[in-house]
Write an enzyme that holds these catalytic residues in place. Structure first.
Site, mmCIF file in Angstrom:
data_model
loop_
_atom_site.group_PDB
_atom_site.id
_atom_site.type_symbol
_atom_site.label_atom_id
_atom_site.label_comp_id
_atom_site.label_asym_id
_atom_site.label_seq_id
_atom_site.Cartn_x
_atom_site.Cartn_y
_atom_site.Cartn_z
ATOM 1 N N THR A 178 0.944 -1.297 0.631
ATOM 2 C CA THR A 178 -0.491 0.024 0.375
ATOM 3 C C THR A 178 0.799 1.010 0.304
ATOM 4 O OG1 THR A 178 -0.436 0.065 2.780
ATOM 5 C CG2 THR A 178 -1.723 -1.715 1.222
ATOM 6 N N ASP A 179 0.403 2.378 -0.309
ATOM 7 C CA ASP A 179 1.133 3.877 0.147
ATOM 8 C C ASP A 179 1.741 4.260 0.809
ATOM 9 O OD1 ASP A 179 0.452 4.112 -2.809
ATOM 10 O OD2 ASP A 179 -1.103 5.896 -1.642
ATOM 11 N N CYS A 180 0.942 3.287 2.570
ATOM 12 C CA CYS A 180 1.840 3.690 3.731
ATOM 13 C C CYS A 180 2.167 2.085 4.566
ATOM 14 C CB CYS A 180 0.952 4.534 4.612
ATOM 15 S SG CYS A 180 -0.598 3.060 4.950
ATOM 16 N N TYR A 181 2.148 1.259 3.658
ATOM 17 C CA TYR A 181 3.016 0.300 3.527
ATOM 18 C C TYR A 181 3.909 -0.689 2.633
ATOM 19 C CZ TYR A 181 1.267 0.008 8.540
ATOM 20 O OH TYR A 181 0.995 1.118 9.915
#
Length: 503
Positions: free
Chosen positions: A132-135
């Site tokens: 994901t964007d944050c992970y």
């Protein structure tokens, strides 16, 4: 907080603090109550310690691995090739004791990973994610020890059964179960539980056991967090949910085990202090092995409700031999009374040294109004009678291979049960048997080539059990017989495959 009338937990803890507390183990208490009576024992004794050490499958650990760089939100995670549940948060996982290794199967599982962590060994971590964007990270491989983890919390949904059923096997083949290897024809008996030292049998109405009770858990201080799954107080099968810090535990009391043909489990050591608040509690802690009874079940019947062969006491079980239908059968424990005794003794030492203070629960375990229900199944389980061929051709014992070959060819089937003059099943012939006989020029009586030890089915059995039997014996059909061994049908692997396809 629960109120008491005779003695308070504050009174007892004050005596621990000043060194005057009187602690005994549950093994010692029956003689004390016999000598002093319940009232006298309640005045004399402050705490009774208990202990149990056995396989407790419903166990596991919550682990926090810490964030990697770049971060990962684990979708799948394996520890030493054993998968843990990662559907909690980015780097939290729950590792179950009975989860098996992808590569080593039943030899190694979650229980062994937990033992290895407690022993300080290195654990290989492999994780995958969708990103994901944050992970953004999608794959992680690393090696950790327990000291590298932020938290490692043992959390066991069902531990410390109040007592446990006894297992034997009346069938004609060896069974591999969570109660160990059970020999055919009631060749042995296995049991579990500490008897006289049983934590929950020493407080059978749970006056001192419940949410918040401080306990000995695998060599560390832990807590009861509630009733365990399958808590069944009405039948004296109470359980408890427990937790403790894995980092503080002693590898002596956390042991992974592999049961041949069944899988893995975790041996867990639990000790519970019973504060003697009144005469009723003192009387309860005078329980002996002779007072605790349990049923001997036939594990040869693979159903939810197994036949009860007899009732037996822990005193009889610990003698090494019990009688079943006039036969003396050897008994063996699946749990360790030696270690249970050590746990009760170690907990006693902690209390006497002032390093352990008992707590009363903020909420007692329920001892009434709890119903242990079977699984709700919305569809009827098909039985052999629903699937079997009811019109089955048989052949009389004493006829020839040529007779059998002609019947199989004309009937266009592969299995031919052989019956006696009394119409009882005595063997079975297959088309393959006949092909081999012809190739070897054996054309005489069927008795020379038929299989005599026939594996059969009962019309009332669920299909799942019969499918398992076909797989175990590597065969493709079972004659269906009644209680007089008369053939009433036949069920084949093809019949089961067609049923599965329809479902």
């Amino acid at each position: 907080m629960i109120t008491v009338t005779d003695k308070t937990i504050q009174d007892i803890n004050a005596k621990i603090a000043n060194g005057s507390v009187h602690v005994v183990t549950a093994e010692e208490m029956p003689d004390i109550v016999a000598e002093l009576g319940p009232d006298g024992a309640a005045k004399e004794i402050d705490i009774v310690t208990t202990g149990t050490f056995g396989a407790m499958c419903s166990s596991g650990a919550f682990l926090n691995l810490g964030h990697s760089d770049p971060p990962i939100k684990m979708q799948k995670v394996w520890l030493n090739d054993v998968e843990a549940y990662a559907g909690l948060a980015a780097i939290d996982a729950y590792l179950g004791a009975t989860q098996l290794s992808k590569s080593r199967g039943m030899e190694y599982g979650g229980a062994h990973v937990i033992e290895d962590l407690v022993a300080g060994k290195s654990i290989d971590i492999h994780a995958t994610a969708y990103g994901t964007d944050c992970y953004p990270r999608k794959v992680l491989d690393t090696t950790v020890t327990i000291d590298d983890l932020n938290q490692a919390t043992m959390f066991n949904p069902r531990n410390g059964y109040q007592r446990y059923n006894v297992a034997t096997n009346c069938s004609g083949r060896t069974l591999y179960t969570y109660m160990g290897t059970l020999l055919p024809d009631c060749g042995n008996v296995t049991y579990s539980g500490a008897g006289v030292l049983s934590p929950m049998y020493n407080d059978p109405t749970y006056q001192t056991i419940g949410v918040g009770s401080r306990i000995f858990l695998c060599g560390a201080q832990g807590y009861v967090t509630g009733q365990g799954t399958q808590h069944d107080p009405a039948n004296n099968f109470a359980t408890m949910m427990v937790q403790g810090d894995l980092k503080q535990m002693d590898k002596k009391y956390v042991r992974g085990a592999s049961f041949h043909g069944y899988g893995t489990s975790l041996y867990v050591g639990i000790g519970i202090p019973i504060p003697i608040l009144n005469a009723d509690i003192a009387k309860a802690t005078a329980v002996t092995d002779a007072d605790i009874t349990v049923d001997v079940l036939d594990y040869g019947v693979a159903r939810r409700s197994r036949p009860v062969l007899r009732e037996v006491t822990y005193e009889e079980l610990k003698s090494g031999m019990i009688d079943i239908n006039g036969r003396e059968i050897t008994t063996s424990p699946m749990s360790s009374f030696h270690d249970a005794r050590a746990i009760a003794g170690e907990l006693k030492d902690w209390i006497q040294k002032g390093t352990f203070y008992p707590t009363l629960p903020v909420e007692r375990l329920p001892n009434i109004g709890v119903e242990f229900k079977p699984m709700k199944q919305i569809g009827e389980q098909p039985t052999v009678a629903d699937v079997m061929a009811k019109r089955v051709t048989t052949i009389q014992q004493g006829l020839t291979v040529e007779n059998a070959a002609k019947m199989i060819m004309e009937g266009n089937f592969n299995h031919l049960p052989v019956v006696s003059d009394e119409d009882r099943l005595v063997g079975i012939i297959t088309a393959w048997d006949i092909a081999k006989a012809v190739a070897k020029n054996k054309r005489d009586k069927l008795d020379d080539i038929m299989t005599r030890a026939v594996v059969t089915a009962d019309a009332t059995e669920p299909i799942d059990i019969v499918a398992r039997r076909l797989e175990q014996h590597n065969i493709s059909a079972l004659p269906v017989v009644d209680k007089h061994s008369r053939v009433r049908g036949i069920i084949t692997s093809d019949d089961i495959s067609k049923l599965v396809a329809r479902r």
